[in-house]
Design an enzyme around this catalytic site. Sequence first.
Site, mmCIF file in Angstrom:
data_model
loop_
_atom_site.group_PDB
_atom_site.id
_atom_site.type_symbol
_atom_site.label_atom_id
_atom_site.label_comp_id
_atom_site.label_asym_id
_atom_site.label_seq_id
_atom_site.Cartn_x
_atom_site.Cartn_y
_atom_site.Cartn_z
ATOM 1 N N GLU A 185 4.105 -2.782 -13.677
ATOM 2 C CA GLU A 185 5.471 -3.221 -14.002
ATOM 3 C C GLU A 185 6.375 -2.022 -14.306
ATOM 4 O O GLU A 185 7.194 -2.051 -15.212
ATOM 5 C CB GLU A 185 5.456 -4.261 -15.122
ATOM 6 C CG GLU A 185 4.562 -5.458 -14.715
ATOM 7 C CD GLU A 185 4.794 -6.706 -15.523
ATOM 8 O OE1 GLU A 185 5.907 -6.909 -15.987
ATOM 9 O OE2 GLU A 185 3.816 -7.465 -15.661
ATOM 10 N N GLY B 93 -16.846 8.156 -32.332
ATOM 11 C CA GLY B 93 -17.778 9.171 -31.826
ATOM 12 C C GLY B 93 -18.536 8.636 -30.621
ATOM 13 O O GLY B 93 -17.996 7.883 -29.812
ATOM 14 N N GLY B 94 -19.809 8.983 -30.514
ATOM 15 C CA GLY B 94 -20.624 8.558 -29.379
ATOM 16 C C GLY B 94 -20.664 7.050 -29.220
ATOM 17 O O GLY B 94 -20.677 6.530 -28.097
ATOM 18 N N PRO C 218 0.821 -1.223 0.000
ATOM 19 C CA PRO C 218 0.000 0.000 0.000
ATOM 20 C C PRO C 218 0.857 1.277 0.000
ATOM 21 O O PRO C 218 0.506 2.256 -0.645
ATOM 22 C CB PRO C 218 -0.822 -0.133 1.280
ATOM 23 C CG PRO C 218 -0.947 -1.613 1.487
ATOM 24 C CD PRO C 218 0.337 -2.207 0.995
#
Lengths: 385, 388
Positions: B364, B340-341, B128
């Site tokens: 990595e 596009g969309g 962490p």
Amino acid sequence: MMSFDLPEDVAALRDVVRDFAAQEIRPNSRAWDRDQHMPDELIEKLAALGLMGVMVPSEFGGSGLGYLANSVVMEEIARQDGAVALLLAAHNGLCLTHILVAGPTEQQAAKYLPRLASGECLGAWGLTEPGCGSDAAAMKTRAVADGDGWRISGHKQFITNGSRAGVYVIMAVTDPDKRAKGVSAFLIERGADGFEIGHKEDKLGMRASDTVTLNLENVYAGPDALLGEFNMGYIDALKVLERGRVGIGALSVGLARGALEESLSYAREREAFGGALTKLQAIQFMLADMATEIEAARLLVRDAALALDAGQTARLKASVAKMFASEIATRACLNAIQIHGGYGYTKDVPVERYMRDAKLCEIGEGSSQVQRIIIARELLNSDAA
Amino acid sequence: MNFSLDNDQSELLKAVRSFCEKGIAPRAAERDRNGAFEDGLIAQLGEMGLFGFYVPAEFGGAGLDCVGYVSAVEELSRACGATGILMSAHNSLCVDPILKFGSDAQKRAYLPKLSSGEWIGCFSLTEPGSGSDAGAAICAAVEKSDGWHINGAKCFVTNGAEAHVVILFTVTNPEDKGKHRLSAFIIDRDLPGWRVGKLEKKLGIRASSTTELIFEDCVVPKDRLLGPVNNGLHVALATLDGGRLGVAAQAVGIAQAALDAALEYSKTRTAFRRAICEFQATQWKLADMHAQLAAARLLTRRGAWLKDQARPHGAESAMAKLCASEASARITSMAVQIFGGYGYVQDYPVERLLRDAKITELYEGTSEIQRIVIARKLITEPEWAKQR
């Protein structure tokens, strides 16, 4: 067998050319750039190394090497001086390549190849016109039949080596209705009646290399002056450009490498904030990006050269190599100026010249925009990825 | 000099491509949606010999080379980025260090089952509070008479949920702040004292498991030490040199899938009464995508070839990974733009490709770490870049 190592003979040539460029070219480049001229003795020295006929068969006095070797030569020369490399690009990559690609007659080969390969005379290539770059349909220079030969009239623009060449390959329209299939190539010698060397351009970069207009007025070209097949001049010119682009890609890699090497040695010596510039991440990251892009560009250039040496078509690879290499070169040279700070903006260090020289590579032998058109067309017309 | 695959490599590539088209690509969207690999996938990959790619035949592997390996990772990732990293993390990060640093007994104990896919492998360095800065690790192993006692938590472990074998890096020499702080261990799944923790929910490569590993007085027999004691950082960095080639190949494969999809779509979608591929705005993107992809592929192949020649390839792998991952992020983004969309919705694959590509700039070794590796090489070995 796969290998990323240069063949031994090419690696040996690289080392010879590298030493030559460091000793004979580097000390003079600033003056040549300032004076817009390089001396004839330089061409003699290039010829002595076999560099004026890199790809000309040895029976005609050339070095008999391939496109890979030529790309190594271009990179090593351009690492010190882009203008000298450009002289070679026009001579080897365009003029001689056109003669070799078109298939010269025995008589043409015997007459021209030894003179060009020995450096006795310089070659130039004339496609571009004031109103026409790569667009054959717009070509205005005409060759009109006259007996067994032709009379050529028109203007050629931006011709590298144009003011000092002895042999010119000139493209002219021979059948206007056939457009791209109505252009022929002619071998014209310096001093022909009606052949005039015109305006010399005053350029941003590549200043030691001459770029001129050629004016042709009823220049006679005999039947033995036709290079390659009648009406196939433009088709051959496209093959020449495909090959020439690999050379310009290599030239770009050389300039970028020069920019990186100059930057590395400067950054190692220059101190700021209590240490060498190389201790600063901002500088490290610029150097890393330059090096990575240079490695990538070199691989693309050599991939295209290897395809040509294997007799394969390299249209897509050549355009990719030229576009990628020329664009990373401009970036690398701009970053090199940035790393040099104020000193980079002066002529006391070579990187400002590299930047000016590199810009040409994005324009000459097909602009980056033309390369993208070619690449997109190749991708869209091919089913293979 | 020759950059082309030889006949054997080409044949292998064809076989892998055909396998991927049939077995891997059709379910890529489903894997992404479910955040898991389907049952039987690992067995299928194992049958193809993909889990012991460059393990010598005497240890049950396919005995192939790294050039072939990166081609296979590319094909697999072109079909499914998550499946690509399942195979790449297993080979590059678990099998590879055992091959390179393992004792003969360790090789015999682990490589046959890892090669067949009966066991899946993973690599656990990150914590962490310790990512790029591996020296900041705190998960520690203390040597006692019955073995090494390990306590601490690791995170972001690719293949953590599937793994039977963990290559684990822990602090064994806390006094040392430099290169001799860590040791590497081979940890079996059935060893008591450790468990798989939280399964991450991710932006991309969603089918690939990314987990915590929790160690609570886990006693590891002394013969599981991989390489000399306190030499773990070296094992990790050498492993990552090769692993970066796998990630580079994954990035290239994902980018190729994006270019394939964009090319196809641009020919069929019309706007202003023309196919959009007829507009220079589209052509420019396609050309740039191809050029960047071609560059990344060559750098990756060159790195793999150097590894096969047993030559130094750390900086070259870093270049390949840096170029390929950043190209992949750009290329997949351009593909979404061309769609596009439709590119933003899950009916088409390119939004998944964009999400999958992003990870290659992170794991990595982030792009920033690659640049540090490259810059260090340039600055300390000025002759290195000239020998081309």
